[in-house]
Design a protein around this motif. Structure first.
Motif, PDB file in Angstrom:
ATOM      1  N   GLN A  36       4.082  -1.624  -7.180  1.00 34.72           N
ATOM      2  CA  GLN A  36       4.046  -2.703  -6.186  1.00 34.72           C
ATOM      3  C   GLN A  36       4.940  -3.867  -6.602  1.00 34.72           C
ATOM      4  OE1 GLN A  36       0.300  -3.972  -4.474  1.00 34.72           O
ATOM      5  NE2 GLN A  36      -0.756  -2.149  -5.226  1.00 34.72           N
ATOM      6  N   HIS A  37       4.860  -4.244  -7.866  1.00 41.44           N
ATOM      7  CA  HIS A  37       5.661  -5.361  -8.379  1.00 41.44           C
ATOM      8  C   HIS A  37       7.153  -5.068  -8.234  1.00 41.44           C
ATOM      9  CE1 HIS A  37       2.310  -7.185 -11.160  1.00 41.44           C
ATOM     10  NE2 HIS A  37       1.868  -6.867  -9.963  1.00 41.44           N
ATOM     11  N   VAL A  40       8.704  -2.917  -6.220  1.00 38.88           N
ATOM     12  CA  VAL A  40       9.112  -2.851  -4.813  1.00 38.88           C
ATOM     13  C   VAL A  40       9.177  -4.251  -4.200  1.00 38.88           C
ATOM     14  CG1 VAL A  40       8.315  -2.076  -2.524  1.00 38.88           C
ATOM     15  CG2 VAL A  40       8.364  -0.479  -4.453  1.00 38.88           C
ATOM     16  N   LEU A  41       8.225  -5.105  -4.540  1.00 44.49           N
ATOM     17  CA  LEU A  41       8.249  -6.480  -4.047  1.00 44.49           C
ATOM     18  C   LEU A  41       9.486  -7.222  -4.566  1.00 44.49           C
ATOM     19  CD1 LEU A  41       7.125  -8.998  -2.671  1.00 44.49           C
ATOM     20  CD2 LEU A  41       5.592  -9.318  -4.641  1.00 44.49           C
ATOM     21  N   ARG A  42       9.754  -7.104  -5.856  1.00 40.94           N
ATOM     22  CA  ARG A  42      10.907  -7.801  -6.441  1.00 40.94           C
ATOM     23  C   ARG A  42      12.219  -7.337  -5.795  1.00 40.94           C
ATOM     24  NH1 ARG A  42       9.554 -10.624 -11.161  1.00 40.94           N
ATOM     25  NH2 ARG A  42       7.523 -10.056 -12.065  1.00 40.94           N
ATOM     26  N   ARG A  43      12.336  -6.056  -5.556  1.00 38.55           N
ATOM     27  CA  ARG A  43      13.566  -5.532  -4.948  1.00 38.55           C
ATOM     28  C   ARG A  43      13.751  -6.086  -3.529  1.00 38.55           C
ATOM     29  NH1 ARG A  43      14.510   0.764  -5.569  1.00 38.55           N
ATOM     30  NH2 ARG A  43      16.636   0.073  -5.043  1.00 38.55           N
ATOM     31  N   GLN A  44      12.669  -6.191  -2.800  1.00 42.96           N
ATOM     32  CA  GLN A  44      12.774  -6.675  -1.420  1.00 42.96           C
ATOM     33  C   GLN A  44      13.027  -8.187  -1.365  1.00 42.96           C
ATOM     34  OE1 GLN A  44      10.331  -4.265   1.670  1.00 42.96           O
ATOM     35  NE2 GLN A  44       9.099  -4.239  -0.192  1.00 42.96           N
ATOM     36  N   ILE A  45      12.477  -8.935  -2.309  1.00 47.53           N
ATOM     37  CA  ILE A  45      12.817 -10.367  -2.376  1.00 47.53           C
ATOM     38  C   ILE A  45      14.302 -10.517  -2.703  1.00 47.53           C
ATOM     39  CG2 ILE A  45      12.422 -12.563  -3.563  1.00 47.53           C
ATOM     40  CD1 ILE A  45       9.525 -11.604  -4.113  1.00 47.53           C
ATOM     41  N   GLY A  46      14.785  -9.690  -3.612  1.00 49.65           N
ATOM     42  CA  GLY A  46      16.206  -9.722  -3.952  1.00 49.65           C
ATOM     43  C   GLY A  46      17.072  -9.429  -2.738  1.00 49.65           C
ATOM     44  N   LEU A  47      16.674  -8.445  -1.954  1.00 55.37           N
ATOM     45  CA  LEU A  47      17.406  -8.120  -0.727  1.00 55.37           C
ATOM     46  C   LEU A  47      17.383  -9.291   0.244  1.00 55.37           C
ATOM     47  CD1 LEU A  47      18.882  -6.030   1.052  1.00 55.37           C
ATOM     48  CD2 LEU A  47      16.617  -5.314   1.886  1.00 55.37           C
ATOM     49  N   VAL A  91       0.839  -1.204   0.000  1.00 52.01           N
ATOM     50  CA  VAL A  91       0.000   0.000   0.000  1.00 52.01           C
ATOM     51  C   VAL A  91       0.875   1.256   0.000  1.00 52.01           C
ATOM     52  CG1 VAL A  91      -1.623   1.336   1.425  1.00 52.01           C
ATOM     53  CG2 VAL A  91      -2.049  -1.083   1.000  1.00 52.01           C
ATOM     54  N   ASP A  92       2.067   1.154   0.615  1.00 52.72           N
ATOM     55  CA  ASP A  92       2.995   2.282   0.700  1.00 52.72           C
ATOM     56  C   ASP A  92       4.096   2.221  -0.360  1.00 52.72           C
ATOM     57  OD1 ASP A  92       2.115   3.624   3.306  1.00 52.72           O
ATOM     58  OD2 ASP A  92       2.366   1.551   3.941  1.00 52.72           O
ATOM     59  N   ALA A  93       3.984   1.266  -1.311  1.00 53.31           N
ATOM     60  CA  ALA A  93       5.072   1.030  -2.270  1.00 53.31           C
ATOM     61  C   ALA A  93       5.505   2.296  -2.998  1.00 53.31           C
ATOM     62  CB  ALA A  93       4.650  -0.042  -3.283  1.00 53.31           C
ATOM     63  N   ILE A  94       4.547   3.151  -3.305  1.00 51.02           N
ATOM     64  CA  ILE A  94       4.841   4.342  -4.105  1.00 51.02           C
ATOM     65  C   ILE A  94       5.756   5.318  -3.357  1.00 51.02           C
ATOM     66  CG2 ILE A  94       2.849   5.761  -3.404  1.00 51.02           C
ATOM     67  CD1 ILE A  94       2.529   6.286  -6.525  1.00 51.02           C
ATOM     68  N   THR A  95       5.856   5.162  -2.036  1.00 50.71           N
ATOM     69  CA  THR A  95       6.695   6.078  -1.240  1.00 50.71           C
ATOM     70  C   THR A  95       8.119   5.555  -1.032  1.00 50.71           C
ATOM     71  OG1 THR A  95       6.175   5.113   0.940  1.00 50.71           O
ATOM     72  CG2 THR A  95       4.625   6.758   0.053  1.00 50.71           C
TER      73      THR A  95
END
Length: 254
Positions: A107-108, A110-117, A65-69
């Motif tokens: 959203q996609h 931000v999710l991909r970047r965090q899975i990578g992390l 929900v906050d991905a854009i920030t």
């Protein structure tokens, strides 16, 4: 001996009685909980709770929900916090197609970047999925999330979706909705999940279990979730509590 694997005891809804609510959780048999920091405001308050109470652990991440920030320095911040002894997961992260606050493509990303992390740091992830079952599964597969695994929090999908997540090494967590009379699907899925992959949670102050539905949720009510799960699985309350606590300790490396 209960482990609430997903709570928000730092939420403003607890500002008047946070200490009392935490005490009620202990009295209900809760021995550990994971508080979720999911944006610029809640990560610091989550860390403060985890540093104040030895039985409270933290997960930190950026909510869809906050991905854009989310900016590059926020990802660096999350990475730096993952070395803290009380941080046990990256989350909650995922996709939310119910609230129209962040575009899907954002959203996609931000999710991909965090899975990578998470893969880089070898940290489990806590997945938030609302009305996005197919895309969640596809992204988890494409980003090789099976390398770290994690938790499908407050699971609301079908058994088919659950099975795909189990095949990627994820645990499935259930909360208040399994106590609702009309919540047929979560109960059916809970009945099939392998016992060694089962977790329980509250998502307090949200998703309050019966008979307190409509009121503020709190971690003490994870006992009601455990009682309902035990009944669905044909286990004693003590057995269910022991199994889910053991699973949580192992999953989060505590």
């Amino acid at each position: 001996m209960l482990f609430d694997t997903h709570t928000h005891m730092d939420a403003p809804q607890f500002d008047e009685d946070r200490e009392a609510a935490i005490q009620r959780a202990l009295e209900a048999g809760v021995t550990r909980m994971i508080n979720i920091g999911f944006n610029r405001e809640t990560i610091p308050t989550t860390m403060k709770l985890a540093e104040t109470y030895d039985f409270i652990y933290a997960a930190v991440g950026w909510h869809p929900v906050d991905a854009i920030t989310m900016e590059d320095q926020d990802l660096d911040w999350i990475a730096s916090l993952c070395s803290h002894e009380k941080v046990v997961a990256i989350g909650e992260i995922g996709l939310d197609y119910h609230w129209d606050t962040s575009p899907k493509e954002v959203q996609h990303r931000v999710l991909r970047r965090q899975i990578g992390l998470a893969r880089e740091l070898n940290m489990p992830i806590v997945i938030h999925n609302r009305d996005a079952h197919e895309d969640i599964v596809n992204i988890l597969r494409e980003e090789k999330a099976s390398e770290v695994g994690g938790v499908m929090h407050s699971f609301s999908g079908s058994w088919e979706t659950a099975k795909m997540c189990l095949d990627m090494g994820f645990h499935i967590s259930f909360g208040g909705p399994i106590t609702f009379k009309n919540a047929k699907q979560p109960k059916e899925v809970l009945a099939k999940v392998p016992l060694d992959r089962l977790l329980i949670e509250t998502d307090a102050p949200y998703l309050t279990p019966h008979p307190f539905r409509g009121k503020r949720n709190e971690t003490a009510y994870v006992k009601l979730v455990a009682e309902a799960a035990a009944e669905i699985r044909g286990l004693s309350y003590e057995e269910l509590a022991q199994i889910t606590t053991k699973n949580a300790l192992e999953r989060f490396g505590i």
